[in-house]
Design an enzyme around this catalytic site. Structure first.
Site, PDB file in Angstrom:
ATOM      1  N   SER A  21      32.182 -64.925 -14.195  1.00  0.00           N
ATOM      2  CA  SER A  21      33.275 -65.992 -14.699  1.00  0.00           C
ATOM      3  C   SER A  21      33.592 -66.077 -16.008  1.00  0.00           C
ATOM      4  CB  SER A  21      32.357 -67.820 -14.854  1.00  0.00           C
ATOM      5  OG  SER A  21      31.370 -67.904 -15.719  1.00  0.00           O
ATOM      6  N   LEU A  63      27.976 -67.049 -16.759  1.00  0.00           N
ATOM      7  CA  LEU A  63      27.798 -67.620 -17.266  1.00  0.00           C
ATOM      8  C   LEU A  63      28.342 -67.326 -19.561  1.00  0.00           C
ATOM      9  CD1 LEU A  63      29.265 -70.536 -17.580  1.00  0.00           C
ATOM     10  CD2 LEU A  63      26.336 -71.586 -18.535  1.00  0.00           C
ATOM     11  N   ILE A  83      23.952 -64.434 -19.184  1.00  0.00           N
ATOM     12  CA  ILE A  83      24.680 -64.963 -20.328  1.00  0.00           C
ATOM     13  C   ILE A  83      25.370 -64.092 -20.789  1.00  0.00           C
ATOM     14  CG2 ILE A  83      24.305 -66.172 -22.407  1.00  0.00           C
ATOM     15  CD1 ILE A  83      23.215 -68.045 -20.622  1.00  0.00           C
ATOM     16  N   LYS A  84      26.798 -64.493 -20.794  1.00  0.00           N
ATOM     17  CA  LYS A  84      27.862 -63.388 -21.101  1.00  0.00           C
ATOM     18  C   LYS A  84      28.037 -63.470 -22.800  1.00  0.00           C
ATOM     19  CE  LYS A  84      31.856 -62.328 -18.912  1.00  0.00           C
ATOM     20  NZ  LYS A  84      32.667 -63.014 -18.159  1.00  0.00           N
ATOM     21  N   ILE A  85      27.310 -62.172 -23.761  1.00  0.00           N
ATOM     22  CA  ILE A  85      28.153 -62.187 -24.723  1.00  0.00           C
ATOM     23  C   ILE A  85      29.082 -61.163 -24.911  1.00  0.00           C
ATOM     24  CG2 ILE A  85      26.759 -61.640 -27.343  1.00  0.00           C
ATOM     25  CD1 ILE A  85      24.149 -63.053 -26.162  1.00  0.00           C
TER      26      ILE A  85
END
Length: 369
Positions: A44, A108, A139-141
């Site tokens: 996403s 996310l 977790i998207k970084i």
């Protein structure tokens, strides 16, 4: 079950969906794609959520509850997105369990406005991890210079990470170093690193969009012949780096402690040029241990007429090097290309995030009235 997508999975490519919405979850569509389209992961981003929340009524009940509670727009965004991601994690949990945590992952993104703030990115990653509370969360970084130490610190705390917005080969190498450093720190702290996973999202079609624009300005027959070749060449050489880095003694020590490799994930795989085959960035990037996250249109196109000729990456390293060398000879500065794309990528996600905030702020106001 789609045979082309089954064949793609058998070739070692994990099929992920680049989309999420509450409607997709509640209607059973995501579960159906897992059954019939070999989907074993979801990505996403702020753009996807902005379109989903602004385009349907499935969020109205939660929006009313949030409005009654008088929450601010930031808390509302976190609550709404976390709910969708949590439900998607539950739908894909069987894939997570069956693959011992390799697949079944849902991503996310941290607030993209924090892309250049290391400590706040780590704090946001921790908050999202606790909020969703599912082991198959990523977790998207973003892989900005400030993002690299945030990636290391987040992984060191046992939080799985999808590193996003990678365009440059040297930045990708730095991402793999940040990943291994994070695992080394986690291991030193006594964590079980077999539960800490990561993918590195290497963006594809945007490279061609930028390079092809520059080639069009050059306008020579040689420039025309190189159109739509830069992105695939760039990604193939990224995979070569992956093979190199994940065969080093440093990695072997981590693997012996239970670590899983950080898989390359091909993102931005829909074709922007209508003259190109709609499955180009899937067919030309097949190799073991990769992920391809596709918007639904690309997923369905490959399900319908995709072809899996085998490994299309490792036999083509020399061709890929030749393409990038020819671009340099023509005056296309790839270092500038990838820098422009990173800046644009962060800005686009910031713009979508601000639009998402505006959408939810407006809907909270409507729900409260």
């Amino acid at each position: 079950m789609s045979k082309p997508l089954s064949d793609l999975s058998a070739a070692g490519v994990a099929v992920w969906l680049d989309d999420i919405s509450r409607e997709r979850i509640r209607t059973g569509n995501l579960a159906e794609l897992a059954r019939t389209r070999s989907v074993v992961g979801v990505t996403s981003n702020p753009t996807i959520f902005q379109k989903a929340i602004g385009g349907g009524e499935t969020y109205n009940e939660q929006l009313r509850d949030l409005a009654v509670r008088g929450v601010d727009v930031g808390e509302a965004v976190r609550a709404i997105t976390a709910a969708d991601i949590r439900d998607a994690c539950d739908i894909l949990r069987p894939a997570y369990d069956a693959s011992a945590g390799v697949d079944g992952r849902v991503s996310l993104e941290v607030d993209p406005r924090l892309a250049h703030e290391t400590e706040r990115t780590v704090a946001e990653a921790r908050a999202l991890w606790w909020s969703v509370d599912r082991p198959n969360l990523f977790i998207k970084i973003p892989a900005t210079k400030s993002g690299l130490p945030a990636i290391t610190a987040t992984l060191a705390q046992g939080i799985s990470v999808n590193v996003t917005l990678i365009f440059a080969l040297d930045r990708y190498e730095a991402v793999m170093d940040a990943f291994m450093t994070g695992l080394e720190q986690a291991l030193a702290a006594g964590r079980d690193i077999s539960d800490v996973a990561s993918v590195a999202s290497f963006f594809v079609s945007r490279v061609d969009s930028e390079v092809d624009g520059r080639l069009a300005k050059i306008g020579t027959p040689k420039a025309e012949a190189l159109r739509s070749k830069a992105a695939i060449a760039n990604a193939r050489l990224a995979y070569e780096l992956y093979e190199k880095i994940f065969s080093t003694p440093r990695w072997e020590r981590l693997a012996a402690a239970g670590a899983k490799p950080q898989r390359p994930l091909w993102a931005s795989t829909s074709t922007k040029d209508p003259g190109l085959p709609d499955t180009l960035y899937v067919t030309e990037l097949i190799a073991p241990g990769t992920v391809n996250t596709m918007p639904e249109a690309t997923l369905e196109a490959f399900a319908d007429h995709g072809v899996v000729p085998g490994d299309t990456i490792t036999p083509n390293y020399e061709d890929a090097r030749a393409v990038l060398a020819e671009l340099t000879e023509l005056g296309v500065d790839m270092a500038d290309v990838v820098e422009v794309l990173e800046v644009e990528g962060v800005r686009k996600f910031e713009d979508s995030w601000n639009q998402l905030l505006d959408t939810i702020r407006e809907q909270l106001g409507s729900a409260a009235s």
